[in-house]
Design a protein around this motif. Structure first.
Motif, PDB file in Angstrom:
ATOM      1  N   CYS A 218       0.820  -1.198   0.000  1.00  0.00           N
ATOM      2  CA  CYS A 218       0.000   0.000   0.000  1.00  0.00           C
ATOM      3  C   CYS A 218       0.865   1.264   0.000  1.00  0.00           C
ATOM      4  N   ILE A 219       0.203   2.365  -0.224  1.00  0.00           N
ATOM      5  CA  ILE A 219       0.805   3.687  -0.076  1.00  0.00           C
ATOM      6  C   ILE A 219      -0.007   4.406   0.977  1.00  0.00           C
ATOM      7  N   ILE A 220       0.664   5.069   1.893  1.00  0.00           N
ATOM      8  CA  ILE A 220      -0.012   5.824   2.941  1.00  0.00           C
ATOM      9  C   ILE A 220       0.332   7.291   2.732  1.00  0.00           C
ATOM     10  N   SER A 221      -0.701   8.121   2.709  1.00  0.00           N
ATOM     11  CA  SER A 221      -0.500   9.545   2.449  1.00  0.00           C
ATOM     12  C   SER A 221      -1.029  10.382   3.596  1.00  0.00           C
ATOM     13  N   GLY A 222      -0.324  11.465   3.903  1.00  0.00           N
ATOM     14  CA  GLY A 222      -0.744  12.427   4.918  1.00  0.00           C
ATOM     15  C   GLY A 222      -1.227  13.687   4.230  1.00  0.00           C
ATOM     16  N   HIS A 223      -2.315  14.280   4.746  1.00  0.00           N
ATOM     17  CA  HIS A 223      -2.960  15.389   4.056  1.00  0.00           C
ATOM     18  C   HIS A 223      -3.209  16.577   4.972  1.00  0.00           C
ATOM     19  N   TYR A 224      -3.344  17.731   4.347  1.00  0.00           N
ATOM     20  CA  TYR A 224      -3.652  18.954   5.085  1.00  0.00           C
ATOM     21  C   TYR A 224      -5.096  19.004   5.557  1.00  0.00           C
ATOM     22  N   ASP A 225      -5.939  18.093   5.101  1.00  0.00           N
ATOM     23  CA  ASP A 225      -7.319  18.060   5.583  1.00  0.00           C
ATOM     24  C   ASP A 225      -7.450  17.222   6.854  1.00  0.00           C
ATOM     25  N   CYS A 226      -6.315  17.009   7.542  1.00  0.00           N
ATOM     26  CA  CYS A 226      -6.273  16.285   8.827  1.00  0.00           C
ATOM     27  C   CYS A 226      -6.661  14.817   8.674  1.00  0.00           C
ATOM     28  N   LYS A 227      -6.256  14.216   7.564  1.00  0.00           N
ATOM     29  CA  LYS A 227      -6.534  12.804   7.324  1.00  0.00           C
ATOM     30  C   LYS A 227      -5.261  12.093   6.886  1.00  0.00           C
ATOM     31  N   ILE A 228      -5.184  10.837   7.245  1.00  0.00           N
ATOM     32  CA  ILE A 228      -4.162   9.925   6.742  1.00  0.00           C
ATOM     33  C   ILE A 228      -4.921   8.891   5.924  1.00  0.00           C
ATOM     34  N   ARG A 229      -4.490   8.707   4.670  1.00  0.00           N
ATOM     35  CA  ARG A 229      -5.211   7.789   3.791  1.00  0.00           C
ATOM     36  C   ARG A 229      -4.318   6.616   3.407  1.00  0.00           C
ATOM     37  N   VAL A 230      -4.907   5.442   3.394  1.00  0.00           N
ATOM     38  CA  VAL A 230      -4.219   4.224   2.987  1.00  0.00           C
ATOM     39  C   VAL A 230      -4.797   3.819   1.644  1.00  0.00           C
ATOM     40  N   TRP A 231      -3.898   3.618   0.670  1.00  0.00           N
ATOM     41  CA  TRP A 231      -4.286   3.298  -0.705  1.00  0.00           C
ATOM     42  C   TRP A 231      -3.834   1.887  -1.034  1.00  0.00           C
ATOM     43  N   ASP A 232      -4.697   1.105  -1.678  1.00  0.00           N
ATOM     44  CA  ASP A 232      -4.293  -0.224  -2.119  1.00  0.00           C
ATOM     45  C   ASP A 232      -3.590  -0.124  -3.466  1.00  0.00           C
ATOM     46  N   THR A 233      -3.182  -1.239  -4.000  1.00  0.00           N
ATOM     47  CA  THR A 233      -2.414  -1.242  -5.242  1.00  0.00           C
ATOM     48  C   THR A 233      -3.251  -0.871  -6.457  1.00  0.00           C
ATOM     49  N   ALA A 234      -4.559  -0.789  -6.314  1.00  0.00           N
ATOM     50  CA  ALA A 234      -5.427  -0.384  -7.421  1.00  0.00           C
ATOM     51  C   ALA A 234      -5.783   1.097  -7.343  1.00  0.00           C
ATOM     52  N   SER A 235      -5.093   1.856  -6.522  1.00  0.00           N
ATOM     53  CA  SER A 235      -5.315   3.298  -6.345  1.00  0.00           C
ATOM     54  C   SER A 235      -6.627   3.625  -5.668  1.00  0.00           C
ATOM     55  N   SER A 236      -7.155   2.709  -4.907  1.00  0.00           N
ATOM     56  CA  SER A 236      -8.391   2.971  -4.191  1.00  0.00           C
ATOM     57  C   SER A 236      -8.065   3.266  -2.741  1.00  0.00           C
ATOM     58  N   CYS A 237      -8.722   4.279  -2.216  1.00  0.00           N
ATOM     59  CA  CYS A 237      -8.538   4.603  -0.798  1.00  0.00           C
ATOM     60  C   CYS A 237      -9.305   3.557   0.004  1.00  0.00           C
ATOM     61  N   VAL A 238      -8.580   2.763   0.791  1.00  0.00           N
ATOM     62  CA  VAL A 238      -9.217   1.673   1.527  1.00  0.00           C
ATOM     63  C   VAL A 238      -9.447   2.019   2.990  1.00  0.00           C
ATOM     64  N   GLN A 239      -8.761   3.051   3.471  1.00  0.00           N
ATOM     65  CA  GLN A 239      -8.905   3.428   4.873  1.00  0.00           C
ATOM     66  C   GLN A 239      -8.588   4.906   5.011  1.00  0.00           C
ATOM     67  N   GLU A 240      -9.363   5.600   5.800  1.00  0.00           N
ATOM     68  CA  GLU A 240      -9.102   6.989   6.106  1.00  0.00           C
ATOM     69  C   GLU A 240      -9.010   7.118   7.614  1.00  0.00           C
ATOM     70  N   LEU A 241      -7.879   7.586   8.095  1.00  0.00           N
ATOM     71  CA  LEU A 241      -7.647   7.699   9.526  1.00  0.00           C
ATOM     72  C   LEU A 241      -7.616   9.172   9.916  1.00  0.00           C
ATOM     73  N   PRO A 242      -8.228   9.539  11.028  1.00  0.00           N
ATOM     74  CA  PRO A 242      -8.162  10.936  11.455  1.00  0.00           C
ATOM     75  C   PRO A 242      -6.780  11.257  12.024  1.00  0.00           C
ATOM     76  N   ALA A 243      -6.305  12.446  11.746  1.00  0.00           N
ATOM     77  CA  ALA A 243      -5.040  12.923  12.313  1.00  0.00           C
ATOM     78  C   ALA A 243      -5.361  14.039  13.308  1.00  0.00           C
ATOM     79  N   GLN A 244      -4.387  14.386  14.130  1.00  0.00           N
ATOM     80  CA  GLN A 244      -4.582  15.400  15.158  1.00  0.00           C
ATOM     81  C   GLN A 244      -4.530  16.824  14.603  1.00  0.00           C
TER      82      GLN A 244
END
Length: 158
Positions: free
Chosen positions: A95-121
């Motif tokens: 997977c690829i994990i991305s950090g965003h300015y919208d206070c979210k951490i997103r986990v992407w699978d190999t098909a470019s689909s966001c499979v999990q969205e985690l809240p950040a502080q």
């Protein structure tokens, strides 16, 4: 190879050696096939010069970094931005994990689909993945570090 209207800052061959990816001062990243001087894809969306462009370990994805202080993840099949306003990313085999300015951490699978969205502080500024890929450390603009156990998706504020 044609396509860039300004200087090239970074180049890379794809793992198979059939394509070339370049970052450009003209705010784009450009992809060519070696047998064609006309660009196959031009990735635009950054507001300042693109300083880095790399093929991801995930097939058909590239990441770009820019002087506009964003890192973007692109799906070459769709030639579209799949994670806008991304501040940092880490890659593993699965997977690829991305950090965003919208206070979210997103986990992407190999098909470019966001499979999990985690809240950040807060607004995520950087990420690091432990060597065993079990823990993710995120840094946010509210001056906190957040340790996430990826095996359980649990959050421990540090």
């Amino acid at each position: 190879m044609d396509g860039s209207t300004e200087g090239i800052t970074c180049v890379e061959f794809d793992p198979a050696g059939f394509r070339v990816l370049a970052a450009s001062y003209d705010k784009s990243a450009i992809l060519w096939r070696l047998d064609d001087s006309v660009p196959k894809v031009t990735l635009t969306g950054h507001s300042r010069k693109v300083t880095a462009a790399r093929f991801s370990s995930v097939l058909h994805q590239v990441a770009t970094g820019s002087a506009d202080r964003t890192v973007r993840l692109w799906d070459l099949h769709r030639a579209a931005d799949v994670a806008s306003f991304c501040s940092d990313l880490v890659c593993s085999e699965n997977c690829i994990i991305s950090g965003h300015y919208d206070c979210k951490i997103r986990v992407w699978d190999t098909a470019s689909s966001c499979v999990q969205e985690l809240p950040a502080q807060g607004r995520v500024t950087s990420l690091d993945l432990s060597s065993d890929h079990c823990q993710l450390l995120s840094c946010c603009r509210d001056d906190c570090l957040q340790l996430i156990d990826l095996r359980r998706w649990s959050h421990n504020r540090m």
